[in-house]
Design an enzyme around this catalytic site. Structure first.
Site, PDB file in Angstrom:
ATOM      1  N   SER A  69       9.135 -30.484  17.428  1.00 43.56           N
ATOM      2  CA  SER A  69       9.764 -29.419  16.651  1.00 43.56           C
ATOM      3  C   SER A  69      10.284 -29.886  15.291  1.00 43.56           C
ATOM      4  CB  SER A  69      10.881 -28.834  17.519  1.00 43.56           C
ATOM      5  OG  SER A  69      11.477 -27.752  16.903  1.00 43.56           O
ATOM      6  N   ASP A 282      10.335 -24.326  10.759  1.00 44.60           N
ATOM      7  CA  ASP A 282      10.514 -25.697  11.257  1.00 44.60           C
ATOM      8  C   ASP A 282       9.142 -26.289  11.599  1.00 44.60           C
ATOM      9  OD1 ASP A 282       9.906 -24.536  13.687  1.00 44.60           O
ATOM     10  OD2 ASP A 282      11.373 -25.717  14.808  1.00 44.60           O
ATOM     11  N   ASP A 284       7.255 -26.932  14.150  1.00 44.53           N
ATOM     12  CA  ASP A 284       6.262 -26.327  15.041  1.00 44.53           C
ATOM     13  C   ASP A 284       6.294 -24.797  14.945  1.00 44.53           C
ATOM     14  OD1 ASP A 284       8.733 -26.116  16.306  1.00 44.53           O
ATOM     15  OD2 ASP A 284       7.890 -26.281  18.320  1.00 44.53           O
ATOM     16  N   ASP A 286       8.575 -22.402  15.358  1.00 44.62           N
ATOM     17  CA  ASP A 286       9.245 -21.439  16.231  1.00 44.62           C
ATOM     18  C   ASP A 286      10.632 -21.081  15.710  1.00 44.62           C
ATOM     19  OD1 ASP A 286      10.566 -23.760  16.906  1.00 44.62           O
ATOM     20  OD2 ASP A 286      10.270 -23.566  19.080  1.00 44.62           O
ATOM     21  N   GLU A 377      19.126 -17.340  17.930  1.00 43.13           N
ATOM     22  CA  GLU A 377      20.113 -18.378  17.676  1.00 43.13           C
ATOM     23  C   GLU A 377      20.341 -18.399  16.171  1.00 43.13           C
ATOM     24  OE1 GLU A 377      20.019 -21.784  20.926  1.00 43.13           O
ATOM     25  OE2 GLU A 377      18.258 -21.884  19.667  1.00 43.13           O
ATOM     26  N   ARG A 505      30.749 -28.980  22.292  1.00 41.31           N
ATOM     27  CA  ARG A 505      29.810 -29.060  23.422  1.00 41.31           C
ATOM     28  C   ARG A 505      28.958 -30.319  23.283  1.00 41.31           C
ATOM     29  NH1 ARG A 505      24.952 -27.574  21.115  1.00 41.31           N
ATOM     30  NH2 ARG A 505      23.842 -27.638  23.083  1.00 41.31           N
ATOM     31  N   PRO A 506      28.566 -30.890  24.424  1.00 46.28           N
ATOM     32  CA  PRO A 506      27.666 -32.045  24.314  1.00 46.28           C
ATOM     33  C   PRO A 506      26.294 -31.558  23.891  1.00 46.28           C
ATOM     34  CG  PRO A 506      28.029 -31.469  26.633  1.00 46.28           C
ATOM     35  CD  PRO A 506      28.855 -30.518  25.818  1.00 46.28           C
ATOM     36  N   SER A 507      25.656 -32.234  22.948  1.00 46.30           N
ATOM     37  CA  SER A 507      24.314 -31.841  22.510  1.00 46.30           C
ATOM     38  C   SER A 507      23.327 -32.004  23.659  1.00 46.30           C
ATOM     39  CB  SER A 507      23.891 -32.718  21.333  1.00 46.30           C
ATOM     40  OG  SER A 507      22.485 -32.702  21.212  1.00 46.30           O
ATOM     41  N   ARG A 514      28.862 -31.999  19.662  1.00 49.81           N
ATOM     42  CA  ARG A 514      28.855 -31.136  18.477  1.00 49.81           C
ATOM     43  C   ARG A 514      30.169 -30.360  18.386  1.00 49.81           C
ATOM     44  NH1 ARG A 514      23.900 -31.620  16.420  1.00 49.81           N
ATOM     45  NH2 ARG A 514      22.140 -31.671  17.841  1.00 49.81           N
TER      46      ARG A 514
HETATM   47  C1  16G Z   1      16.491 -27.089  21.251  1.00 46.59           C
HETATM   48  C2  16G Z   1      16.382 -25.641  21.653  1.00 46.59           C
HETATM   49  C3  16G Z   1      17.167 -24.759  20.714  1.00 46.59           C
HETATM   50  C4  16G Z   1      18.607 -25.231  20.640  1.00 46.59           C
HETATM   51  C5  16G Z   1      18.685 -26.702  20.324  1.00 46.59           C
HETATM   52  C6  16G Z   1      20.107 -27.170  20.518  1.00 46.59           C
HETATM   53  C7  16G Z   1      14.475 -24.507  22.614  1.00 46.59           C
HETATM   54  C8  16G Z   1      13.029 -24.143  22.454  1.00 46.59           C
HETATM   55  N1  16G Z   1      14.996 -25.200  21.628  1.00 46.59           N
HETATM   56  O1  16G Z   1      15.902 -27.310  20.024  1.00 46.59           O
HETATM   57  O2  16G Z   1      17.128 -23.468  21.223  1.00 46.59           O
HETATM   58  O3  16G Z   1      19.310 -24.523  19.665  1.00 46.59           O
HETATM   59  O4  16G Z   1      17.865 -27.430  21.223  1.00 46.59           O
HETATM   60  O5  16G Z   1      20.198 -28.527  20.319  1.00 46.59           O
HETATM   61  O6  16G Z   1      15.117 -24.187  23.610  1.00 46.59           O
HETATM   62  P1  16G Z   1      21.529 -29.307  20.664  1.00 46.59           P
HETATM   63  O7  16G Z   1      21.775 -29.155  22.143  1.00 46.59           O
HETATM   64  O8  16G Z   1      21.278 -30.688  20.222  1.00 46.59           O
HETATM   65  O9  16G Z   1      22.628 -28.655  19.874  1.00 46.59           O
HETATM   66 MG    MG Z   2      10.813 -25.749  16.756  1.00 43.15          MG
END
Ligand code: 16G
Ligand code: MG
Length: 551
Positions: A69, A282, A284, A286, A377, A505-507, A514
């Site tokens: 991604s 981005d 890919d 999406d 999102e 929240r944990p990433s 984060r």
């Molecule tokens: C991934 C998720 C996206 C989310 C991001 C959060 C999919 C397809 N993609 O890229 O939706 O916003 O993770 O990342 O589900 P984080 O947990 O590091 O904040």
């Molecule tokens: Mg993507």
């Protein structure tokens, strides 16, 4: 053990072995994602798992996408797609994790375990669609995945370089016997372009909307596909594509939707043209966000929240026009949605709004509860899903003699909107066409779009801690449960600022915690974010330099 699946083991050891010191990888928020060099055996094993899943689903096609991604070039990833084109079933994620991490010697027995657990008939046919993004490491991983599929007699179909949402679309098409569309690149273009042309009226000369769009392709697959697509538009929309890859441009480096959203600034490689609408994809394709620079070169972001409100507002007006007011339209966001957008949706649009955990699978799931579920999102990933009931009543309204021409026309527009939407998952190209359709209909330029509501200033920070999983949350990640005392501390910090809001929240994709904060001024927001980051650092065993609070 191992008798029935001897070839799995032999193939793995000879062709795609797991190094004894390979890192343990989880099937995370969006599949496996790490440095590409650690992923070959994972791709092979996900080929195996996709076949097992296909057989559990009576031979339905499963998707397997090679992409990381928005991550930088050295990373890559593998994710699986379920039969309706939706994200992989969460209950199978632990199986994916287990299969990816066992030693080569135990591989066959874990495959057998899964076969026994789900009572899988290994004589059934199995079909797996495989796609990949533009990374130079993707072909090797693609071959490994294909070999995995072949190793237990599944049938792989390689699509080569495609966007992630295209692969989701192909899977849905195949499993609906082409009712959803034709499972090929041409079929995908055809469906989008036909729907777009139906919706696109001539551009009124006095409209503020100008049919010229700049596109930042993140040097990934999206720009390349758009370059093919735009030639089919008969000039209805003029798209100037930048960062299309080549010319030394590196994937997602200083460009693309994630860069633009997180850095809150324009990408490199796109010429500065004041007040010009620019869409940023981005790697890919999406995710999509829009931005522009005003007359004083100030940057303005039109993110997923803006796109969601724009689309929901338009759909609401169509629903009312064709008198389908019994259809329940709802919007789904995450805690990252700007508070001003949530207020606008409930108070101005009068649309119910739900908040769920970060990650597309959660949003999608919640959106299914509405007849028309719009989910986005803030980072620009989102789509609209329509229930069967909604589709049937919209279709009926489009030919209902009891309605007048205008009303029937509104229903026909909704049908075209449905066709223009990739309902399987957020799709930057489909979303772009949806946005352009609504902007043209409203006759809006970027300023008018921006004026719908005013964002609260917001700030995101990252904090490194010893173990990010000491942080646990509830209430769609808006409240912190552990460590003790952190939520109380956040509450007391937030209460100092007007319209203050913050959460941690944990990433799910990086080894960090984060922090998100918003309030009425940029200064207050920066201070609140830093204060919360300090609280996390103290109460969750921060590592490295402590965050500092601006004076
Ligand atoms: C991934 C998720 C996206 C989310 C991001 C959060 C999919 C397809 N993609 O890229 O939706 O916003 O993770 O990342 O589900 P984080 O947990 O590091 O904040
Ligand atoms: Mg993507």
């Amino acid at each position: 053990m191992g008798g029935r699946f001897r070839p799995v083991y032999a193939f793995a050891r000879e062709m795609h072995p797991r190094a004894s010191n390979a890192p343990t990888l989880p099937y995370g928020t969006a599949g496996f994602r790490t440095k590409a060099l650690h992923l070959e055996h994972v791709a092979y094993r996900m080929g195996l798992l996709a076949v097992l899943r296909s057989r559990v689903k009576n031979g339905a096609t499963i998707g397997l996408m090679i992409t990381a991604s928005h991550n930088l070039e050295p990373d890559n990833g593998v994710k699986l797609i379920d039969p309706h084109g939706e994200m992989f079933d969460m209950s199978w994620e632990p199986l994916a994790t287990k299969l990816a991490n066992v030693s080569d010697t135990d591989l066959s027995s874990v495959v057998e375990e899964i076969v026994d657990m789900h009572n899988i008939d290994m004589r059934l046919k199995a079909s797996v669609f495989i796609g990949m993004d533009t990374r130079y490491t993707s072909p090797v991983l693609c071959t490994a995945a294909t070999n995995g599929v072949l190793a237990i007699q599944g049938t792989p179909t390689e699509y080569g370089i495609v966007t992630t949402p295209m692969l989701h679309f192909f899977v849905r098409c195949r499993n609906t016997s082409n009712e959803y569309g034709i499972p090929s690149e041409e079929g995908y273009y055809l469906k989008l372009v036909n729907a777009f042309k139906k919706l696109r009226g001539p551009n009124p000369t006095n409209s503020s909307y100008k049919p010229l769009l700049y596109l930042d392709g993140a040097n990934g697959v999206g720009g390349k596909k758009m370059n093919v697509l735009k030639k089919k538009l008969d000039g209805l929309l003029d798209v100037s594509i930048f960062n299309m890859g080549g010319n030394g441009g590196k994937l997602n480096l200083n460009c693309g939707a994630d860069f633009v959203k997180v850095q809150q600034k324009p990408p490199v490689g796109v010429p500065v043209e004041l007040n010009q609408r620019v869409a940023s994809l981005d790697g890919d394709a999406d995710r999509i966000v829009y931005y522009y620079l005003d007359n004083s070169e100030t940057f303005h972001l039109l993110d997923g929240d803006r796109i969601a409100t724009l689309l929901a507002g338009y759909l609401m007006s169509l629903i009312k026009k064709c008198q389908l007011t019994d259809l329940k339209l709802g919007l789904v966001q995450t805690a990252y949605a700007n508070g001003a957008s949530t207020e606008y949706i409930s108070d101005k649009l009068c649309v119910p709004v739900a908040c769920v955990k970060t990650g597309v699978k959660y949003l999608h799931h919640e959106a299914l509860k509405f007849d028309i579920g719009v989910y986005f999102e803030a980072n620009g990933h989102g789509t609209i899903i329509y229930s069967d009931k909604a589709k049937a009543s919209i279709k009926a309204a489009s030919t209902d003699d009891g309605l007048n021409n205008d009303q029937r026309d509104a229903a026909s527009k909704m049908l075209a909107m449905i066709d223009l939407t990739n309902e399987t998952v957020g799709d930057a190209l489909s979303d772009m066409f949806l946005v352009e359709t609504v902007l043209q209909h409203n006759g809006w330029d970027v300023h008018q779009w921006m004026q719908a509501y005013e964002d609260l200033p917001c700030r995101q920070l990252k904090v490194s801690v010893e173990d990010r999983n000491v942080i646990t949350t509830k209430d769609a990640e808006r409240k912190c449960v552990k460590p003790d005392g952190l939520q109380e501390k956040i509450d007391s910090l937030v209460s100092k600022y007007p319209k203050g809001r913050a959460f941690v929240r944990p990433s799910g994709t990086e080894d960090i915690v984060r922090v998100y904060a918003e309030s009425t001024t940029k200064e207050d927001t920066d201070r609140l974010a830093a204060e919360v980051a300090c609280a996390v650092y103290e109460l969750a065993n921060g590592v490295g330099d402590a965050p500092t609070v601006p004076q």
